[in-house]
Design a protein around this motif. Sequence first.
Motif, PDB file in Angstrom:
ATOM      1  N   LEU A   1       0.821  -1.215   0.000  1.00  0.00           N
ATOM      2  CA  LEU A   1       0.000   0.000   0.000  1.00  0.00           C
ATOM      3  C   LEU A   1       0.853   1.263   0.000  1.00  0.00           C
ATOM      4  O   LEU A   1       0.406   2.338   0.413  1.00  0.00           O
ATOM      5  CB  LEU A   1      -0.981   0.001   1.184  1.00  0.00           C
ATOM      6  N   ARG A   2       2.113   1.110  -0.420  1.00  0.00           N
ATOM      7  CA  ARG A   2       3.031   2.250  -0.521  1.00  0.00           C
ATOM      8  C   ARG A   2       3.487   2.411  -1.974  1.00  0.00           C
ATOM      9  O   ARG A   2       3.561   1.419  -2.696  1.00  0.00           O
ATOM     10  CB  ARG A   2       4.296   1.979   0.319  1.00  0.00           C
TER      11      ARG A   2
ATOM     12  N   VAL B   1       5.860  17.535  -4.206  1.00  0.00           N
ATOM     13  CA  VAL B   1       5.680  16.088  -4.085  1.00  0.00           C
ATOM     14  C   VAL B   1       5.074  15.856  -2.712  1.00  0.00           C
ATOM     15  O   VAL B   1       5.565  16.392  -1.714  1.00  0.00           O
ATOM     16  CB  VAL B   1       7.028  15.345  -4.203  1.00  0.00           C
ATOM     17  N   ALA B   2       3.991  15.082  -2.664  1.00  0.00           N
ATOM     18  CA  ALA B   2       3.327  14.854  -1.383  1.00  0.00           C
ATOM     19  C   ALA B   2       3.416  13.385  -0.995  1.00  0.00           C
ATOM     20  O   ALA B   2       3.555  12.518  -1.854  1.00  0.00           O
ATOM     21  CB  ALA B   2       1.860  15.269  -1.475  1.00  0.00           C
ATOM     22  N   CYS B   3       3.341  13.138   0.304  1.00  0.00           N
ATOM     23  CA  CYS B   3       3.238  11.762   0.780  1.00  0.00           C
ATOM     24  C   CYS B   3       2.525  11.786   2.137  1.00  0.00           C
ATOM     25  O   CYS B   3       2.267  12.859   2.680  1.00  0.00           O
ATOM     26  CB  CYS B   3       4.606  11.100   0.870  1.00  0.00           C
ATOM     27  N   SER B   4       2.197  10.611   2.655  1.00  0.00           N
ATOM     28  CA  SER B   4       1.367  10.531   3.855  1.00  0.00           C
ATOM     29  C   SER B   4       2.092   9.815   4.987  1.00  0.00           C
ATOM     30  O   SER B   4       2.808   8.837   4.766  1.00  0.00           O
ATOM     31  CB  SER B   4       0.077   9.753   3.566  1.00  0.00           C
ATOM     32  N   ALA B   5       1.839  10.276   6.199  1.00  0.00           N
ATOM     33  CA  ALA B   5       2.403   9.624   7.384  1.00  0.00           C
ATOM     34  C   ALA B   5       1.377   9.678   8.514  1.00  0.00           C
ATOM     35  O   ALA B   5       1.442  10.565   9.338  1.00  0.00           O
ATOM     36  CB  ALA B   5       3.722  10.281   7.805  1.00  0.00           C
ATOM     37  N   PRO B   6       0.470   8.752   8.557  1.00  0.00           N
ATOM     38  CA  PRO B   6       0.204   7.704   7.579  1.00  0.00           C
ATOM     39  C   PRO B   6      -0.947   8.105   6.680  1.00  0.00           C
ATOM     40  O   PRO B   6      -1.568   9.139   6.872  1.00  0.00           O
ATOM     41  CB  PRO B   6      -0.220   6.531   8.473  1.00  0.00           C
TER      42      PRO B   6
ATOM     43  N   ASP C   1       4.165   6.231   4.229  1.00  0.00           N
ATOM     44  CA  ASP C   1       4.906   6.192   2.960  1.00  0.00           C
ATOM     45  C   ASP C   1       6.418   6.240   3.220  1.00  0.00           C
ATOM     46  O   ASP C   1       6.851   6.674   4.300  1.00  0.00           O
ATOM     47  CB  ASP C   1       4.516   7.412   2.095  1.00  0.00           C
ATOM     48  N   PRO C   2       7.226   5.826   2.228  1.00  0.00           N
ATOM     49  CA  PRO C   2       8.686   5.918   2.387  1.00  0.00           C
ATOM     50  C   PRO C   2       9.136   7.388   2.285  1.00  0.00           C
ATOM     51  O   PRO C   2       9.648   7.833   1.251  1.00  0.00           O
ATOM     52  CB  PRO C   2       9.225   5.072   1.227  1.00  0.00           C
ATOM     53  N   VAL C   3       8.941   8.129   3.373  1.00  0.00           N
ATOM     54  CA  VAL C   3       9.130   9.585   3.358  1.00  0.00           C
ATOM     55  C   VAL C   3      10.566   9.962   3.020  1.00  0.00           C
ATOM     56  O   VAL C   3      10.804  10.853   2.190  1.00  0.00           O
ATOM     57  CB  VAL C   3       8.710  10.195   4.726  1.00  0.00           C
TER      58      VAL C   3
END
Length: 464
Positions: A151-152, A169-174, A182-184
Amino acid sequence: MSLPRDGLPAEQVLEEIRALRAADRPTHGGRLFAYVYDPGLPGLDALAQSAHEESAHVNGLDPTAFPSLLAIENVLVGAAATLLGGGPETVGSVTGGGTESLMLAVKAARDGAPSRQPRLVVPATGHAAFAKAAHYLGVALDVVPVSPQTLRPAVADVAAAIGPDTVLVACSAPSYAHGVVDPVAGIAAAAAERGVRCHVDACFGGWTLPYLRRLGVDVPPFDLSVPGVTSISVDLHKYAYAPKGVSVLLHRDADLRRPQYFAYADWPGYPMVNPVISSTRSGGPIAAAYAVLRHIGDEGYLALAARTWEAVRGLAAAVSAVDGLRLVAPPESTVVCFTSDVLDIFVLADELAARGWHTQPQFAYGELPASIHLTVTPSVAPRVGEFGADLRDAAAAARAAGPVSLPPVPLDAPLPALLAALGVGPGGLPERMATINTLLNAAPPAVREALLVDFLGHLQRPAY
Ligand SMILES: *Cc1c(COP(=O)(O)O)cnc(C)c1O
């Protein structure tokens, strides 16, 4: 129901609100697994209400007129920066919610890196608010797929999606849907290498991940301590347990924040400078958040995270113990998400609701199956055993019932006919939602969106 000729007594109008509230899902008591965040602390609501009352009429529009609000906001930003790896250069803003924080992160990035066709790179599991931000701000969305197993997104896929017009660029934690981080570090490094900003959406988990780490849970680096992360958001109205209406957006430094602001002094009225989307803003929710944070304190949040984690593990074990159910991912934060290969997950959600447990069904997406999402909070901890027993019964009932059969009505039927066929009447939604969920699950997203818009428009009508 609208404006009475003569004003009504206070007790009567409060009674009217209470009567309306009776139809709502229960906000307290650990039976609603979405929308609400209940720490189960006695007295906390009363404190938040008193603090709200102190500052309800203060206007965040002008910090020179109301320095109390500026001081309170600076404390909230300081607390978030301390928790989320901020340094001496870190600055931030208090916003009205996660969506506003994300919209402002995108705005700051868009206006900070002029491109005529700005683009935003976001993993498929990124919150829908990124799509909203992109839509409102005229930014194109580049969605990076995630692995159905982890799921990443793969860092290489994110890196490959970065182009000359990428502004963020965006990512989620979580992530909200599955609670997966995500692999931040890899994503932030890939963004930094291209000179692009990287926002970490920690709206959901920013106030729990640091405490889970202190409790020994394996939490990868995700905050401002990670090189390349330029901004991060955390919702105080989620796991900081503040009443609704407060989130924090942090930037690595003031230069990165500057394009977030909007100023206009070219009109005959007051010169306007707004750090956030709203101009007039109530001090109420912000003061309430301040009171809640300072009352719970660091050790208090640690204890609440411990209770939540215990509930997460208990719920995950309960899911795994039921034949035919499986976790979509092993829990690594405060979400438990599960699915089934043998029974209808929407029927299961109805069976749970019939037993007093309000879960959040999620539709299938690409290779990801439809699932049930549980947002887990401390108030669930004492109920885990009860939930486990009811989950077993509900699964047996769902298995016996089988999947729903759809009514013979086309999706493009006129809305009144469609609603009638689905059992949606003047009293609202039917008790059982499986038919509606099955239909929406089968519909392409664009059809789903159009239906939801029409449905909400149908609900939102003046009352007299
Ligand atoms: C809740 C949430 C948002 C949106 O926040 P709102 O307060 O509902 O506007 C954004 N991202 C994540 C990960 C969330 O959980």
